[in-house]
Write a protein that holds these residues in place. Sequence first.
Motif, short mmCIF file in Angstrom:
data_model
loop_
_atom_site.label_atom_id
_atom_site.label_comp_id
_atom_site.label_asym_id
_atom_site.label_seq_id
_atom_site.Cartn_x
_atom_site.Cartn_y
_atom_site.Cartn_z
N GLY A 127 -28.95 -53.77 84.33
CA GLY A 127 -29.29 -54.60 85.47
C GLY A 127 -28.34 -55.76 85.67
O GLY A 127 -28.30 -56.38 86.74
N GLN A 128 -27.55 -56.08 84.64
CA GLN A 128 -26.59 -57.17 84.76
C GLN A 128 -25.33 -56.71 85.50
O GLN A 128 -25.11 -55.52 85.70
N PHE A 129 -24.50 -57.69 85.86
CA PHE A 129 -23.28 -57.37 86.60
C PHE A 129 -22.05 -57.98 85.93
O PHE A 129 -22.15 -58.93 85.16
N ASN A 130 -20.92 -57.39 86.23
CA ASN A 130 -19.63 -57.91 85.83
C ASN A 130 -18.90 -58.35 87.09
O ASN A 130 -19.49 -58.37 88.17
N TYR A 185 -20.07 -56.86 90.64
CA TYR A 185 -20.57 -55.50 90.79
C TYR A 185 -21.43 -55.15 89.57
O TYR A 185 -21.03 -55.40 88.43
N SER A 186 -22.60 -54.59 89.83
CA SER A 186 -23.50 -54.22 88.74
C SER A 186 -23.02 -52.95 88.05
O SER A 186 -22.40 -52.08 88.66
N ALA A 203 -25.37 -47.05 81.40
CA ALA A 203 -26.26 -47.72 80.45
C ALA A 203 -25.44 -48.58 79.50
O ALA A 203 -24.25 -48.34 79.29
N PRO A 204 -26.05 -49.59 78.88
CA PRO A 204 -25.35 -50.36 77.85
C PRO A 204 -24.85 -49.43 76.75
O PRO A 204 -25.58 -48.57 76.26
N GLY A 205 -23.60 -49.59 76.39
CA GLY A 205 -23.01 -48.76 75.34
C GLY A 205 -22.45 -47.44 75.83
O GLY A 205 -21.78 -46.73 75.07
N GLU A 206 -22.71 -47.08 77.09
CA GLU A 206 -22.20 -45.82 77.65
C GLU A 206 -20.81 -46.04 78.24
O GLU A 206 -20.56 -47.05 78.90
N THR A 207 -19.92 -45.10 78.02
CA THR A 207 -18.58 -45.19 78.58
C THR A 207 -18.25 -43.92 79.36
O THR A 207 -18.81 -42.86 79.08
N PRO A 208 -17.36 -44.01 80.35
CA PRO A 208 -16.71 -45.25 80.82
C PRO A 208 -17.68 -46.12 81.61
O PRO A 208 -18.78 -45.70 81.95
N LEU A 209 -17.27 -47.36 81.86
CA LEU A 209 -18.05 -48.24 82.72
C LEU A 209 -18.05 -47.66 84.13
O LEU A 209 -17.05 -47.11 84.59
N ASP A 210 -19.17 -47.78 84.80
CA ASP A 210 -19.34 -47.15 86.11
C ASP A 210 -19.79 -48.20 87.12
O ASP A 210 -20.80 -48.89 86.89
N PHE A 211 -19.05 -48.32 88.21
CA PHE A 211 -19.38 -49.28 89.26
C PHE A 211 -19.46 -48.53 90.60
O PHE A 211 -18.60 -47.70 90.90
N TYR A 212 -20.48 -48.86 91.38
CA TYR A 212 -20.75 -48.18 92.66
C TYR A 212 -20.44 -49.16 93.78
O TYR A 212 -21.04 -50.24 93.84
N LEU A 213 -19.52 -48.80 94.66
CA LEU A 213 -19.00 -49.75 95.65
C LEU A 213 -19.01 -49.17 97.06
O LEU A 213 -19.05 -47.95 97.25
N ILE A 214 -18.91 -50.10 98.00
CA ILE A 214 -18.75 -49.73 99.40
C ILE A 214 -17.57 -50.50 99.97
O ILE A 214 -17.37 -51.68 99.63
N THR A 273 -31.50 -50.43 98.41
CA THR A 273 -30.75 -49.95 99.57
C THR A 273 -29.30 -49.79 99.15
O THR A 273 -28.77 -50.56 98.35
N GLY A 274 -28.64 -48.78 99.70
CA GLY A 274 -27.20 -48.62 99.52
C GLY A 274 -26.75 -48.62 98.07
O GLY A 274 -27.34 -47.97 97.20
N THR A 275 -25.69 -49.39 97.79
CA THR A 275 -25.11 -49.42 96.45
C THR A 275 -25.98 -50.18 95.45
O THR A 275 -25.69 -50.15 94.26
N ALA A 276 -27.04 -50.83 95.92
CA ALA A 276 -27.96 -51.51 95.01
C ALA A 276 -28.76 -50.53 94.17
O ALA A 276 -29.53 -50.93 93.29
N LEU A 277 -28.58 -49.24 94.41
CA LEU A 277 -29.16 -48.22 93.53
C LEU A 277 -28.62 -48.37 92.11
O LEU A 277 -29.30 -48.07 91.13
N GLY A 278 -27.38 -48.84 91.98
CA GLY A 278 -26.67 -48.87 90.72
C GLY A 278 -27.41 -49.49 89.54
O GLY A 278 -27.57 -48.85 88.49
N PRO A 279 -27.87 -50.75 89.66
CA PRO A 279 -28.53 -51.36 88.50
C PRO A 279 -29.81 -50.63 88.09
O PRO A 279 -30.16 -50.62 86.90
#
Length: 246
Positions: free
Chosen positions: A33-36, A51-52, A56-67, A113-119
């Motif tokens: 739920g946190q963001f970088n 971007y959130s 998951a924590p500890g999962e790689t690679p880091l994944d960011f969902y953007l528009i 809504t939209g990219t807020a699905l990510g967290p």
Amino acid sequence: MGWVTGVVQERKQWTDRLFSLRVDAEVELFKAGQFNRLRLEIDGEPVARPYSYVNAPGETPLDFYLITVPDGPLSNRLAQLGPGDTVELMPRATGFFTLDELPDSRDLWLLSTGTALGPFLSMLKTDTPWERFENIRLIHAARKAEELTYQDTIRQFQERDAKRFQYIPFVSREPFPGGLEGRVPAAIAEGRLEHHAGLKITPEHSQVMLCGNPDMVKDTAAILRERGLEKNRRRKPGQITTENYW
């Protein structure tokens, strides 16, 4: 606090505007739920946006969902990155839109809504929601059906516990069988969302997390307050936890 360099492993293009960046970077462990922040140098100046995490924590690679934002200098540059390109990140995540900020309850509603699905995907990839809540409802609102992304990930949640978990898509600009039409606040006010979910939203049994378009967040929170739900605060726990997210 300095920045760390991340290396892009993949750019996944979902639609002409929606994409995901998968990045390898040495960052500290975060809470779901946190963001970088992602940063690039543009015209000689560093430009960064929050971007959130989707992973998951500890999962790689880091994944960011953007528009990609029209005339948005950073999002349009990020959309051009490919494997091997670099992007800067903060070493430590931030934010309080996390499950440990929620009081215990029976039902968990995740409305996005939209990219807020990510967290929410990041949260559901952890064991926490499955251990704490009897019923989980994930709502994702989009303009078109093609924008209902991360379907493989969502199917994994359904396979994990189909009795406990339900995914409810909203599509506002075209018919979509199996989903709901219109806006989330109206569907709550009219009772359509709860009917579809087979579950009532009540102060006694519900924790509701709202993430996304500020109008959706504001209007939905207002309807929920009419139902007797209150904003969740550390000093005064309630049932509504919000984060505006574009």
